[in-house]
Motif scaffolding. Structure first.
Motif, short mmCIF file in Angstrom:
data_model
loop_
_atom_site.label_atom_id
_atom_site.label_comp_id
_atom_site.label_asym_id
_atom_site.label_seq_id
_atom_site.Cartn_x
_atom_site.Cartn_y
_atom_site.Cartn_z
N GLU A 10 0.40 12.44 -3.52
CA GLU A 10 -0.60 12.67 -4.56
C GLU A 10 -0.15 13.67 -5.62
O GLU A 10 -0.80 13.83 -6.64
N TYR A 29 -4.06 2.76 -3.16
CA TYR A 29 -4.32 3.95 -2.37
C TYR A 29 -4.89 3.60 -1.00
O TYR A 29 -4.45 4.13 0.02
N TYR A 30 -5.86 2.68 -0.96
CA TYR A 30 -6.46 2.31 0.31
C TYR A 30 -5.47 1.58 1.21
O TYR A 30 -5.50 1.71 2.43
N ALA A 38 -0.01 4.94 -6.90
CA ALA A 38 -1.45 5.03 -7.15
C ALA A 38 -1.80 6.36 -7.79
O ALA A 38 -2.58 6.43 -8.75
N ALA A 39 -1.23 7.45 -7.27
CA ALA A 39 -1.52 8.78 -7.81
C ALA A 39 -1.02 8.89 -9.25
O ALA A 39 -1.66 9.53 -10.10
N ALA A 59 0.45 11.81 2.52
CA ALA A 59 -0.42 11.43 1.41
C ALA A 59 -0.57 12.57 0.42
O ALA A 59 -0.58 12.38 -0.79
N MET A 62 -3.24 4.29 2.59
CA MET A 62 -3.94 5.24 3.44
C MET A 62 -4.06 4.75 4.87
O MET A 62 -4.20 5.56 5.80
N MET A 98 1.51 5.08 -2.33
CA MET A 98 0.47 6.04 -2.67
C MET A 98 0.88 6.89 -3.86
O MET A 98 0.04 7.32 -4.65
N THR A 122 -12.24 10.22 0.63
CA THR A 122 -10.96 10.00 1.29
C THR A 122 -11.11 10.06 2.80
O THR A 122 -10.61 9.20 3.53
N TRP A 165 -3.48 7.28 -11.48
CA TRP A 165 -4.63 8.16 -11.70
C TRP A 165 -4.35 9.16 -12.81
O TRP A 165 -5.25 9.58 -13.52
#
Length: 301
Positions: A238, A222-223, A4-5, A234, A226, A1, A159, A8
């Motif tokens: 992030e 991310y999914y 992923a962040a 999480a 999660m 995660m 989310t 972003w």
């Protein structure tokens, strides 16, 4: 995660040049069209999985695609067109707080009074970050901040709903349905604002990178994370998002932050970090009380 962040955080580097040349609706439409086209072979199985779900999952998927994907991305792009590149990116750090509030409304979780000890400083930090002089607020800066916060609130609802539907849908199916549902909404948004669907070939590389890197790849990671990652962890992961965004904004995009904005960033990040750390280490006294656990159905591979 965290990966992923961090991906972003590259959003501003790719979105700002496009936002300067193209209307918000055009950018959002092509983001969704590119990803939907890539995921098209997976759409039939995702639809079959959704067909086995109940009406609540259907509504959640529609909100995720239409609100958290299309509408939120449109607001985020419009924020770039009205202000600087750093404020919209870093104000997304409010998303974990919005997510917890959405969990209260949508999932029935309860907040203890201690939640205010984290929420109030975070809101103060967001205010300081949004304006170079927090005591001299201009309408344009306020407009940018509201657009960014609106996007953060919609993404937070996505989310929470994403966690809800993950009991019945695989991460891959949620990703496919998110962009597939978001595509017609993005088309309606662009058409309603009379914005062109045709874009020059010179914008194609930027649109492809924007759709695939902070879009498809980051959201897929991310999914997946999660499904097994508690909300508190999480939130900590992030933090890679605003850190990457701030570094890129200042070093690459040529943006500058005032002393109070840097202070606001520090307060905001520290508040949310402390909140996540508290929920992880003080499991016997959390400020967010979850609902009674519900047996989750196994998702077939």
């Amino acid at each position: 995660m965290a990966i992923a962040a961090a991906l972003w955080g590259t959003d501003g580097l790719l979105r700002q040049p496009l936002a300067e040349d193209l209307p918000a609706g055009s950018v959002v439409f092509w983001e969704h069209l590119i990803v939907a086209a890539v995921l098209l072979p997976l759409l039939p199985s995702a639809v079959r999985a959704l067909a086995r779900c109940g009406p609540r999952e259907w509504i959640a998927v529609l909100v995720i695609g239409g609100g958290a994907s299309a509408a939120a991305t449109a607001l985020f792009t419009m924020a770039f067109q009205t202000g600087d590149a750093v404020t919209p990116l870093v104000l997304q750090k409010m998303q974990p707080l919005f997510a917890m509030l959405a969990a209260v409304v949508l999932l029935g979780e309860r907040l203890r009074s201690g939640y205010l000890l984290f929420a109030v400083p975070a809101l103060a930090g967001a205010w300081m970050l949004a304006f170079a002089d927090p005591f001299d607020v201009h309408v344009a800066a306020l407009h940018t901040a509201l657009l960014a916060l609106g996007a953060a609130a919609l993404w937070a609802s996505g989310t929470v709903l994403g966690r809800f539907v993950s009991a019945r849908l695989r991460p891959r199916d949620v990703t496919v349905l998110r962009f597939s549902v978001g595509l017609p909404v993005a088309a309606l948004f662009a058409a309603g604002r009379d914005e062109p669907f045709a874009v020059g070939w010179e914008n194609a590389p930027g649109l492809l990178l924007l759709a695939l890197v902070p879009g498809l790849v980051a959201l897929s990671l991310y999914y997946v994370g999660m499904v097994t990652t508690p909300a508190a962890r999480a939130t900590l992961a992030e933090l890679a998002f605003p850190a990457t965004a701030a570094v890129i904004g200042v070093t690459v995009l040529g943006e500058t932050l005032s002393t109070t904005q840097w202070l606001g960033l520090a307060v905001l990040v520290c508040s949310v970090t402390t909140l996540g750390w508290h929920e992880r280490t003080r499991k016997d006294e959390p400020v967010v009380l979850p609902t009674d656990p519900v047996r989750r159905e196994r998702v077939s591979p």
